[in-house]
Design a protein around this motif. Structure first.
Motif, mmCIF file in Angstrom:
data_model
loop_
_atom_site.group_PDB
_atom_site.id
_atom_site.type_symbol
_atom_site.label_atom_id
_atom_site.label_comp_id
_atom_site.label_asym_id
_atom_site.label_seq_id
_atom_site.Cartn_x
_atom_site.Cartn_y
_atom_site.Cartn_z
ATOM 1 N N THR A 1 12.745 13.820 38.453
ATOM 2 C CA THR A 1 13.851 14.342 37.663
ATOM 3 C C THR A 1 13.723 13.880 36.220
ATOM 4 N N PHE A 2 13.906 14.800 35.301
ATOM 5 C CA PHE A 2 13.888 14.506 33.874
ATOM 6 C C PHE A 2 15.329 14.586 33.377
ATOM 7 N N LEU B 1 19.070 24.105 26.463
ATOM 8 C CA LEU B 1 18.397 24.946 27.457
ATOM 9 C C LEU B 1 17.474 24.149 28.365
ATOM 10 N N GLY B 2 16.941 23.032 27.858
ATOM 11 C CA GLY B 2 15.915 22.304 28.598
ATOM 12 C C GLY B 2 14.563 22.973 28.425
ATOM 13 N N GLU C 1 9.659 24.383 30.453
ATOM 14 C CA GLU C 1 11.027 24.143 30.909
ATOM 15 C C GLU C 1 11.089 22.786 31.598
ATOM 16 N N LEU C 2 12.081 21.976 31.184
ATOM 17 C CA LEU C 2 12.205 20.630 31.739
ATOM 18 C C LEU C 2 13.625 20.134 31.499
ATOM 19 N N GLY C 3 14.317 19.733 32.565
ATOM 20 C CA GLY C 3 15.704 19.322 32.427
ATOM 21 C C GLY C 3 16.574 20.506 32.037
ATOM 22 N N GLY C 4 17.619 20.241 31.261
ATOM 23 C CA GLY C 4 18.467 21.317 30.770
ATOM 24 C C GLY C 4 19.840 21.346 31.414
ATOM 25 N N ILE C 5 20.842 21.773 30.660
ATOM 26 C CA ILE C 5 22.216 21.880 31.147
ATOM 27 C C ILE C 5 22.293 22.939 32.244
ATOM 28 N N ALA C 6 22.880 22.560 33.370
ATOM 29 C CA ALA C 6 23.091 23.461 34.515
ATOM 30 C C ALA C 6 21.781 23.986 35.089
ATOM 31 N N ARG C 7 20.689 23.354 34.745
ATOM 32 C CA ARG C 7 19.381 23.793 35.254
ATOM 33 C C ARG C 7 18.630 22.637 35.887
ATOM 34 N N THR D 1 15.589 21.366 35.506
ATOM 35 C CA THR D 1 14.224 21.637 35.963
ATOM 36 C C THR D 1 13.439 20.334 36.109
ATOM 37 N N LYS D 2 12.826 20.145 37.264
ATOM 38 C CA LYS D 2 12.063 18.922 37.511
ATOM 39 C C LYS D 2 10.693 18.985 36.853
#
Length: 466
Positions: A379-380, A343-344, A364-370, A372-373
Motif C-alpha cells: 500500500t502506498f 488523483l494518485g 497510478e499509485l495511491g490516490g483519493i478513493a482509489r 492503487t497499490k
C-alpha cells in the motif's frame, strides 16, 4: 574550500547528464504531530548494493515541532558563474528549514553515512535579521544561499509580506533581505532564475493562517490563495513584472525554468482551478522586448466520485481534483513530470515544444478513493507528491506527503512515509521499479528528495549546452 571546482559542479546541463549516476538520496522525515524530532534519511539508491532501497543512515534533530518540508544545498553548479567568486566551494552541506518552527539546520554530508549537524540557526535570529518567518525553499545562487519564506513577522506571520533572504554560503550567517522593490508581491512560495539573462521568477501559495491548520475552504472558494507569478531583475533585486494567471487558478506553486540558460521559458504548476477543479500547467516565456507572458498549456481533469467515498472536504463536489502539487523538469528540458496528488497519478509530458506538451507516460499509485497499490503489492499512502529526477533522466523518484495538516484533510485514513522510483523508457513512458520501495520509520512521513551530486530541481547552470 577546494583547490579546484567541485566535480559535481557542471557548466552545462548536458555535462551534468553525463556525470556518474547517483548512489545515495537524502530524504526528509517529518513527525506530523510534532511528538518526535524530524530527521534526514540517507537512502541507498545503488542497484548493485546489498542495501539497495534501504535507509542506511539517519540524522535526528534535537528539537520537536520543526516540520521539515523543502531543503537544498549550500552550493551547486551556479558557483561556476563568472560573477560568483565562489567556484571553489564544495557541495557539502544541506540546508534544512523547519516550516513551522522557522529554525534552520545545516547538515554536513561530506561523509553521507556519517552525516551530522554542523550548525543550528534559531528562529529568533531569522526573525531579527529578516523580519520573515516560515522558511521554505532553498536555492544555491552564485553569491550565496537564497531562502524563500512563507510568512512575514508576528506570531501568525502576517505582519508584513513574506519574501527571500540570503545566507553566506561559507559561514551560514544570515545576511539580510533580498528585495529592494517587491512591487505587488505579497505572498510567496517557490523561486528560480536564469542566471545569464539575469532574471528570477517567484510564485505564491498563501499566508500561514491559510495553510498551517489545513486548507481554508472559504478562502479557496473565494479565490484568496496566490494566483500570480512575479518576474524580477535578479541583480537589481527588483520586481519588474507581475502576471496574474487568473484568480480562479489557485495556488501557483512550483517554478521550473528550462535548465539550458539559452532558453528563456519555463513552467509553473497550479494546484486547482476553482471553476472546474482542474489542475493546470502554465508555460511562461520572455519576449524580445524583455517582458514576459504566460499561457496555460496543460489541463488535467478531475475524476467523478461518489460522495460517500470522499473525505469531508470534497463530498459536496462529488469529484476528486488532480491537485497538482509538484512538477519537475528533466535536465535535457524534454520531460516535465507532474504529481497529481489527488488523483494518485504521476504524469510525464514531452515538452520539447513547451507550448504544446504531449502526455507520454502515466503511473497510478495511491490516490483519493482509489488507493492503487504498488506493483509489489504494498500500500502506498496518500499519492505521488515530491518528485525528483536523476541527472541522466532515466529514473524518477517520488515521496507521498504534502503537508501534515493537508494530508489529514484529504487522506484522513492514511498514514505512513514511502519513497518509490520509476524507470523512464527510451522513448518516454514510466514503469515503477518493483524492487525499490522505501518505507520510513513508523510515525514519520516523507517529503522532499535530494540526490547525491545534484539533481533536476537543485542546480542552475551558467552556460548553454552544446
Amino acid at each position: 574550500m577546494n583547490l579546484r571546482p567541485d566535480p559535481t559542479f557542471h557548466a552545462t546541463p548536458k555535462l551534468a547528464m553525463e556525470a556518474p549516476p547517483e548512489t545515495l538520496a537524502f530524504t526528509l522525515m517529518l513527525s506530523p504531530d510534532g511528538s518526535r524530532p524530524d530527521g534526514l534519511a540517507v537512502v541507498d539508491v545503488n542497484p548493485k548494493s546489498d542495501t539497495y532501497g534501504q535507509i542506511v543512515h539517519q540524522v535526528i534533530m534535537p528539537n520537536t515541532g520543526d516540520e521539515f518540508h523543502h531543503f537544498g544545498w549550500n552550493a551547486c553548479s551556479s558557483s561556476l558563474s563568472p560573477l560568483s567568486g565562489h567556484a571553489f566551494l564544495e557541495r557539502r552541506y544541506l540546508i534544512i528549514p523547519g516550516i513551522r518552527s522557522s529554525r534552520i539546520y545545516i547538515i554536513d554530508v561530506k561523509e553521507p553515512l556519517k552525516a551530522k549537524i554542523h550548525k543550528i540557526i534559531e528562529p529568533e535570529e531569522v526573525f531579527a535579521k529578516t523580519g520573515y518567518s516560515r522558511p521554505h525553499t532553498i536555492h544555491c545562487g552564485p553569491e550565496g544561499i537564497y531562502v524563500s519564506t512563507l510568512g512575514g513577522g508576528g506570531v501568525d506571520g502576517t505582519d508584513g509580506p513574506p519574501g527571500i533572504f540570503i545566507m553566506d554560503c561559507e559561514t551560514f550567517e544570515i545576511l539580510g533581505r533580498y528585495e529592494m522593490d517587491r512591487g505587488s508581491q505579497d505572498k510567496h512560495y517557490d523561486f528560480w532564475w536564469n542566471l545569464p539573462r539575469d532574471y528570477m521568477i517567484s510564485s505564491e501559495w498563501g499566508l500561514p493562517p491559510q495553510f498551517e491548520n489545513g486548507i481554508v475552504a472559504e478562502d479557496l472558494l473565494a479565490n484568496k490563495y496566490g494566483h500570480s507569478i512575479h518576474f524580477w531583475n535578479l541583480r537589481q533585486r527588483k520586481n519588474v513584472q507581475t502576471i496574474d494567471l487568473g484568480e480562479n487558478y489557485q495556488m501557483a506553486l512550483e517554478i521550473r525554468p528550462a535548465h539550458d540558460p539559452s532558453k528563456d521559458y519555463g513552467f509553473c504548476g497550479v494546484v486547482i482551478d476553482t471553476t472546474n477543479l482542474q489542475g493546470a500547467i502554465f508555460t511562461w516565456w520572455q519576449k524580445d522586448d524583455g517582458t514576459f507572458e504566460a499561457k496555460k498549456t496543460i489541463t488535467i481533469d478531475p475524476r467523478p466520485e461518489k460522495a460517500e467515498n470522499l473525505p469531508p472536504l470534497l463530498k459536496g463536489f462529488e469529484a476528486v481534483p488532480p491537485l497538482v502539487t509538484d512538477i519537475d523538469l528533466s535536465l535535457d528540458d524534454k520531460y516535465l513530470y507532474v504529481a497529481c496528488w489527488g488523483l494518485g497519478e504521476m504524469h510525464q509530458y514531452d515538452v520539447t515544444d513547451p507550448m504544446n506538451p504531449k502526455l507520454t507516460g502515466k503511473v497510478e499509485l495511491g490516490g483519493i478513493a482509489r488507493g492503487t497499490k504498488h506493483p509489489n503489492g504494498k500500500t502506498f499512502a496518500y499519492a505521488p507528491q515530491m518528485v525528483e529526477i536523476s541527472r541522466d533522466g532515466k529514473r524518477v523518484y517520488w515521496t507521498n506527503s504534502l503537508y501534515s495538516t493537508w494530508d489529514d484533510q484529504f487522506y484522513p485514513d492514511d498514514e505512513g512515509g514511502q519513497m518509490v522510483m520509476a524507470h523512464v523508457g527510451e522513448d518516454g513512458g514510466l514503469t515503477l521499479a518493483e524492487d525499490f520501495f522505501v518505507e520510513f520509520p513508523q510515525g514519520y512521513r516523507s517529503h522532499q528528495i535530494r540526490l547525491e551530486g545534484g539533481d533536476c530541481s537543485t542546480d542552475s547552470f551558467c552556460y548553454p549546452s552544446v
